[in-house]
Structures are given as C-alpha cells and as structure tokens.
Enzyme design. Structure first.
Site, PDB file in Angstrom:
ATOM      1  N   LYS A 109      43.425  26.737  40.036  1.00  0.00           N
ATOM      2  CA  LYS A 109      43.375  27.455  41.307  1.00  0.00           C
ATOM      3  C   LYS A 109      43.181  26.465  42.456  1.00  0.00           C
ATOM      4  O   LYS A 109      42.171  25.784  42.530  1.00  0.00           O
ATOM      5  CB  LYS A 109      42.236  28.469  41.271  1.00  0.00           C
ATOM      6  CG  LYS A 109      42.395  29.514  40.160  1.00  0.00           C
ATOM      7  CD  LYS A 109      41.237  30.480  40.080  1.00  0.00           C
ATOM      8  CE  LYS A 109      39.954  29.817  39.656  1.00  0.00           C
ATOM      9  NZ  LYS A 109      38.877  30.779  39.364  1.00  0.00           N
ATOM     10  N   THR A 120      34.723  36.131  50.623  1.00  0.00           N
ATOM     11  CA  THR A 120      35.501  35.872  49.407  1.00  0.00           C
ATOM     12  C   THR A 120      34.631  35.750  48.164  1.00  0.00           C
ATOM     13  O   THR A 120      35.052  35.200  47.153  1.00  0.00           O
ATOM     14  CB  THR A 120      36.313  34.578  49.572  1.00  0.00           C
ATOM     15  OG1 THR A 120      35.413  33.493  49.884  1.00  0.00           O
ATOM     16  CG2 THR A 120      37.344  34.701  50.682  1.00  0.00           C
ATOM     17  N   GLY A 132      33.178  36.337  44.751  1.00  0.00           N
ATOM     18  CA  GLY A 132      33.661  37.013  43.556  1.00  0.00           C
ATOM     19  C   GLY A 132      35.129  36.833  43.258  1.00  0.00           C
ATOM     20  O   GLY A 132      35.657  37.464  42.331  1.00  0.00           O
ATOM     21  N   THR A 133      35.821  35.973  43.987  1.00  0.00           N
ATOM     22  CA  THR A 133      37.266  35.837  43.774  1.00  0.00           C
ATOM     23  C   THR A 133      37.599  35.332  42.366  1.00  0.00           C
ATOM     24  O   THR A 133      38.543  35.816  41.736  1.00  0.00           O
ATOM     25  CB  THR A 133      37.892  34.886  44.803  1.00  0.00           C
ATOM     26  OG1 THR A 133      37.127  33.671  44.851  1.00  0.00           O
ATOM     27  CG2 THR A 133      37.920  35.507  46.175  1.00  0.00           C
ATOM     28  N   GLY A 134      36.849  34.347  41.870  1.00  0.00           N
ATOM     29  CA  GLY A 134      37.148  33.795  40.553  1.00  0.00           C
ATOM     30  C   GLY A 134      36.945  34.807  39.440  1.00  0.00           C
ATOM     31  O   GLY A 134      37.790  34.945  38.533  1.00  0.00           O
ATOM     32  N   CYS A 135      35.832  35.527  39.494  1.00  0.00           N
ATOM     33  CA  CYS A 135      35.558  36.565  38.501  1.00  0.00           C
ATOM     34  C   CYS A 135      36.629  37.646  38.559  1.00  0.00           C
ATOM     35  O   CYS A 135      37.131  38.120  37.525  1.00  0.00           O
ATOM     36  CB  CYS A 135      34.196  37.212  38.762  1.00  0.00           C
ATOM     37  SG  CYS A 135      32.810  36.063  38.862  1.00  0.00           S
TER      38      CYS A 135
END
Length: 268
Positions: A174, A205, A207-210
C-alpha cells in the site's frame, strides 16, 4: 442461501474506528457474516492508544476453534496479534484452515503507537506470512519487516519482492503514504496489478488498513479471485475515506457504511 462467513482475528479498538470493530462494520457493509476472535483489548480513541492488553493464547485458540469447528469460514483476516506467542498460535490455526487468509501485518497504529512487539517480527516473517493468501503491508510495515524503505512509486516492486520472499501467495503493498495519487501494487511475483485512486483531502482515515484487509477477505469469501477482490476492496475503501468524518479531538474514522444507502456500491 446462507451468507458467506468471514472471521477476523484482531484487536479491539474501543473507539470503534479500527480493529475488530472496523472489520465487522466492513463485513456487514459488504454483505457477509462477520465473526471475531479478539486477540487484544486496547484503550483507544481519536488521539491515540492509551493502553493495550493481549489475551492469553488459550483464549484466542478457543475462540478460533469455537467458530471454525461449528460455523465454518470462507475467509480469514488477521490484524493486531501483539506478541510472538499469539502470532505463532494464529499462524498455526490459519494454516490448518481451508480458506483464504488475508494478513494485515499490523505494527503500529495510525497515531504511531506500537501494536506488535519487536520480538514478534521474526514470527510474522517465518510463520504468519507463509500462511497468507494475501499480505497487505503499508510502507512502514514493509520497512519494519524487510528493511526496504520506499520513497517513490518505482520502489514498490522492490518492496513487494522483499515481502514475497517470506512466502505469501500475493502481496498488496500500500503506497498511500507516498505523494500524489494513492497507488498500490498487487503482485504474486509474476502478474502485476497497479491500483490507483485519487487522494481525498480528508485527514479522517483511522482504520483504513483494517478496513481494506477485511474488504478483501469479504470479497474472497464471495468467490472472487485475488485481483478482483483487491480491486473491489480498494474501491470500497476509497469511498469510505472520502466519507470519513470527525470524531473526538483527533483523527476520525473512515465511514464504513458510506455505501449502504447508495446504489451500485462495491458490496453489491
């Protein structure tokens, strides 16, 4: 027909923006049945992580077996695992489960708070990543795991190759921390898929990875191929970032439900 079933193995975010809470919201939004194995409890809000307490390995293993042995799963997503002991236990569990596994190798929170012990890094490399259908590291996690520091889009290939050397079938590197458009590289070492999206002027933003990893797992549970699942998941997350909102005094969360009242969302 029963809903596809997806299991998240991750930590709890008391603020509701990331972790187990974000995973279950994502799964609901994308039309799958979400289930959870809690690995750790955090005291967390929009300003950061004030404390974290991992659960005993036996408690994590019991949760996992309880769900998988009775209900079954079509995909598993892993997030915060905290310690080497938990990483190794979860790696053993997912390796023995006949379902695709999305590994989000969570190292630090959005605010820079550590969520993985340094002593656990080798277990992630040698035990967890080899069990992954898709690994989804961000650039900080790539550096933490491989020593490769990415400063330009051209270096994403080098980063992906370094992660693939540990054994996942696919890696999604990412590149959201790079300037310009949000560009990610999905590859299995042969095929390459470059995924681009406009960068939204929104600092909320958390929590984007989860959310992305859970969206990928949800799409895999529906029977989509890895490239199809990742493409749909990125579209969903891009919309969630655009709709992110203020919460508390710091970084707010993405809006997991942004598409529930809009036709034609990636979850359809």
């Amino acid at each position: 027909m029963s809903l596809p079933r997806v299991l998240t193995v991750a930590g709890s975010d008391s603020g509701g923006g990331a972790g187990i809470q974000a995973d279950l919201k994502t799964m609901l939004a994308l039309g799958v049945h979400g289930m959870s194995v809690v690995t750790a409890v955090t005291a967390q809000n929009s300003l950061g992580v004030q404390g974290a307490w991992e659960l005993p390995v036996d408690a994590v293993r019991a949760q996992y077996r309880s769900v998988v042995d009775d209900i079954g799963v079509q995909a598993v997503k892993t997030g915060m695992l905290a310690t080497a002991e938990l990483v190794e236990a979860v790696a053993e569990l997912v390796a023995g489960t006949d379902a695709p596994v999305v590994v989000d190798p969570v190292g630090v929170s959005k605010h820079g708070d550590p969520l993985l012990a340094a002593s656990a890094l080798d277990s992630v490399r040698t035990r967890l990543l080899p069990a992954a259908t898709v690994a989804t590291p961000n650039l900080d996690e790539v550096a933490q795991l491989t020593g490769v520091h990415v400063e330009s889009e051209e270096q994403l290939r080098e980063a992906a190759a370094a992660v693939l050397s540990y054994g996942p079938r696919w890696v999604l590197v990412k590149g959201g921390h790079l300037p310009g458009d949000a560009v990610d590289l999905l590859t299995d070492g042969s095929a390459e898929h470059w995924l681009r999206a406009p960068r939204h002027d929104n600092r909320h933003t958390h929590g984007t990875g989860c959310t992305l990893a859970s969206a990928i797992a949800s799409q895999l549970a529906k029977g989509r191929s890895v490239p199809e699942a990742v493409t749909a998941a990125k579209e969903y997350v891009t919309g969630a970032i655009a709709a992110g909102f203020a919460l508390g005094g710091g970084i707010g969360p993405v809006d997991h439900g942004w598409g529930l009242t809009r036709p034609g969302t990636p979850g359809d």
